[in-house]
Design a protein around this motif. Structure first.
Motif, PDB file in Angstrom:
ATOM      1  N   THR A 127      53.027  39.851  51.310  1.00 18.75           N
ATOM      2  CA  THR A 127      54.314  40.427  50.854  1.00 18.75           C
ATOM      3  C   THR A 127      54.277  41.941  50.974  1.00 18.75           C
ATOM      4  N   ASP A 128      53.041  42.433  51.008  1.00 20.46           N
ATOM      5  CA  ASP A 128      52.859  43.878  51.106  1.00 20.46           C
ATOM      6  C   ASP A 128      51.397  44.138  51.406  1.00 20.46           C
ATOM      7  N   HIS A 143      56.016  46.595  38.958  1.00 23.88           N
ATOM      8  CA  HIS A 143      56.199  46.581  40.422  1.00 23.88           C
ATOM      9  C   HIS A 143      56.016  45.163  40.944  1.00 23.88           C
ATOM     10  N   THR A 144      56.590  44.902  42.090  1.00 25.62           N
ATOM     11  CA  THR A 144      56.373  43.624  42.762  1.00 25.62           C
ATOM     12  C   THR A 144      56.286  43.884  44.245  1.00 25.62           C
ATOM     13  N   ALA A 145      55.504  43.068  44.940  1.00 18.34           N
ATOM     14  CA  ALA A 145      55.103  43.410  46.312  1.00 18.34           C
ATOM     15  C   ALA A 145      54.585  44.848  46.211  1.00 18.34           C
ATOM     16  N   ASN A 183      45.048  43.391  51.698  1.00 17.98           N
ATOM     17  CA  ASN A 183      45.538  42.047  51.340  1.00 17.98           C
ATOM     18  C   ASN A 183      45.411  41.083  52.513  1.00 17.98           C
ATOM     19  N   ARG A 193      48.233  47.407  51.659  1.00 20.82           N
ATOM     20  CA  ARG A 193      47.811  48.798  51.509  1.00 20.82           C
ATOM     21  C   ARG A 193      47.473  49.333  52.884  1.00 20.82           C
ATOM     22  N   THR A 252      44.831  39.975  42.318  1.00 21.74           N
ATOM     23  CA  THR A 252      43.797  38.990  41.920  1.00 21.74           C
ATOM     24  C   THR A 252      44.389  37.652  41.474  1.00 21.74           C
ATOM     25  N   THR A 253      45.563  37.681  40.845  1.00 22.24           N
ATOM     26  CA  THR A 253      46.111  36.428  40.297  1.00 22.24           C
ATOM     27  C   THR A 253      46.209  35.305  41.324  1.00 22.24           C
ATOM     28  N   PRO A 254      46.693  35.567  42.526  1.00 26.48           N
ATOM     29  CA  PRO A 254      46.946  34.443  43.445  1.00 26.48           C
ATOM     30  C   PRO A 254      45.696  33.882  44.120  1.00 26.48           C
ATOM     31  N   ARG A 264      51.436  52.280  51.182  1.00 29.83           N
ATOM     32  CA  ARG A 264      51.587  50.844  51.428  1.00 29.83           C
ATOM     33  C   ARG A 264      52.737  50.544  52.385  1.00 29.83           C
ATOM     34  N   LYS A 307      52.771  40.641  30.645  1.00 27.37           N
ATOM     35  CA  LYS A 307      53.601  40.463  31.847  1.00 27.37           C
ATOM     36  C   LYS A 307      54.736  39.484  31.577  1.00 27.37           C
ATOM     37  N   PRO A 326      51.310  37.147  47.926  1.00 26.73           N
ATOM     38  CA  PRO A 326      50.979  38.451  47.343  1.00 26.73           C
ATOM     39  C   PRO A 326      49.510  38.791  47.451  1.00 26.73           C
ATOM     40  N   GLY A 327      49.214  40.033  47.222  1.00 23.27           N
ATOM     41  CA  GLY A 327      47.831  40.471  47.092  1.00 23.27           C
ATOM     42  C   GLY A 327      47.461  40.441  45.627  1.00 23.27           C
ATOM     43  N   GLY A 357      53.699  38.529  42.991  1.00 26.57           N
ATOM     44  CA  GLY A 357      53.018  38.853  41.750  1.00 26.57           C
ATOM     45  C   GLY A 357      53.815  39.979  41.090  1.00 26.57           C
ATOM     46  N   VAL A 358      53.412  40.359  39.913  1.00 25.10           N
ATOM     47  CA  VAL A 358      54.070  41.457  39.198  1.00 25.10           C
ATOM     48  C   VAL A 358      52.992  42.344  38.589  1.00 25.10           C
TER      49      VAL A 358
HETATM   50  O1  LIG Z   1      49.212  44.430  46.876  1.00 19.47           O
HETATM   51  C1  LIG Z   1      49.372  44.148  45.704  1.00 19.47           C
HETATM   52  O2  LIG Z   1      48.785  44.715  44.752  1.00 19.47           O
HETATM   53  C2  LIG Z   1      50.267  43.003  45.327  1.00 19.47           C
HETATM   54  O3  LIG Z   1      51.017  42.446  46.254  1.00 19.47           O
HETATM   55  C3  LIG Z   1      50.958  43.361  44.067  1.00 19.47           C
HETATM   56  O4  LIG Z   1      52.335  43.347  44.058  1.00 19.47           O
HETATM   57  C4  LIG Z   1      50.415  42.405  43.036  1.00 19.47           C
HETATM   58  O5  LIG Z   1      51.078  41.152  43.168  1.00 19.47           O
HETATM   59  C5  LIG Z   1      50.583  42.972  41.676  1.00 19.47           C
HETATM   60  O6  LIG Z   1      49.928  44.221  41.641  1.00 19.47           O
HETATM   61  C6  LIG Z   1      49.987  42.036  40.627  1.00 19.47           C
HETATM   62  O7  LIG Z   1      48.634  41.870  40.903  1.00 19.47           O
HETATM   63  P1  LIG Z   1      47.794  40.854  39.971  1.00 19.47           P
HETATM   64  O8  LIG Z   1      48.488  39.545  40.109  1.00 19.47           O
HETATM   65  O9  LIG Z   1      46.422  40.862  40.537  1.00 19.47           O
HETATM   66  O10 LIG Z   1      47.874  41.417  38.585  1.00 19.47           O
END
Ligand SMILES: O=C(O)[C@H](O)[C@@H](O)[C@H](O)[C@H](O)COP(=O)(O)O
Length: 235
Positions: free
Chosen positions: A70-71, A139-141, A83, A73, A46-48, A177, A200, A43-44, A133-134
């Motif tokens: 996973t996705d 939303h996810t991805a 990402n 912009r 910040t968390t990962p 995206r 979350k 994922p994109g 991520g979520v």
């Molecule tokens: O491109 C993106 O933004 C991600 O793929 C997106 O799905 C991300 O996982 C969520 O927005 C959570 O982002 P955080 O983990 O940074 O809160």
């Protein structure tokens, strides 16, 4: 079918990053041992980043690893919102193959999605791992409520990627995206989520309860999973 989720709770984000980097490294090495190569979608956001940084520091034959977002912009390579740029900065120098979903040649976001789908058709499918991520809105991805929501969730099973214009542009990245489809996500050999914070956690727990009736993209994606999902959480 109820969603099978296993929660892995950590004291803080650092502990989560260490554990997730270890798990993903094990998935990579197992795939390389079994099939000579590994394909993961990450994922994109910040968390990962902390876990991805730790993963990039591990020793392996990275030439056998292909990584896709996973996705992404629809912004130029090198843009702070890109990402794949974040992924490339970490893994290209290790020798991994990093494959962007986006290119700046597509005339519009739907065409960009079709190009990504064609590009993914050339990769050894299914992914060994899809890591999600979520967002705070569920939303996810880049599966967001909007005109493309149904296509992302219920498009043809062979559709791996599509273009998305969120109905409400997220303030942190108000752009079109390209995203993996639900079908592509749930085709993975392993599916993990990384989330932080109580809000979350409550959102994902509710989405699991709601299942296919969930109004959130993450709930609708998880409802289609046939394998248990590992959810890594830290406060
Ligand atoms: O491109 C993106 O933004 C991600 O793929 C997106 O799905 C991300 O996982 C969520 O927005 C959570 O982002 P955080 O983990 O940074 O809160």
């Amino acid at each position: 079918m109820p969603i099978e989720a296993e929660w892995w709770d950590y004291d803080d984000a650092d502990e989560l990053a260490d554990a997730v980097a270890g798990d993903v490294g094990f998935i990579l090495d197992s795939a390389i041992d079994a099939r000579g190569a590994a394909l993961i979608a990450v994922p994109g956001g910040t968390t990962p980043v902390a876990a991805l940084t730790r993963l990039a520091g591990q020793k392996r034959d990275w030439k056998r690893v292909t990584i896709i977002p996973t996705d992404d912009r629809l912004v130029p390579m090198g843009d702070a919102l890109s990402n794949v740029t974040m992924i490339a900065k970490l893994f290209l120098s290790k020798g991994a193959r990093v494959v962007p979903l986006t290119s700046d040649k597509a005339p519009d976001y739907k065409a960009a999605g079709r190009s990504a789908d064609a590009l993914l058709a050339d990769l050894g499918w299914p992914p060994d791992l899809v890591w999600l991520g979520v967002g705070a809105d569920g939303h996810t991805a880049s599966i967001f409520p909007g005109d493309d929501f149904d296509e992302a969730l219920n498009g043809p099973r062979e559709r791996r990627a599509l273009g998305v214009r969120p109905a409400e542009m997220p303030k942190e990245a108000p752009v079109d995206r390209v995203t993996l489809s639900r079908a592509a996500i749930v085709s993975a050999r392993t599916l993990i989520l990384t989330i932080t914070g109580d809000a979350k956690r409550a959102l994902v727990e509710r989405a699991i309860e709601e299942g296919a009736a969930s109004p959130t993209p993450i709930g609708r994606v998880l409802a289609d999973c046939e394998l248990p999902v590992d959810i890594h959480w830290a406060p």
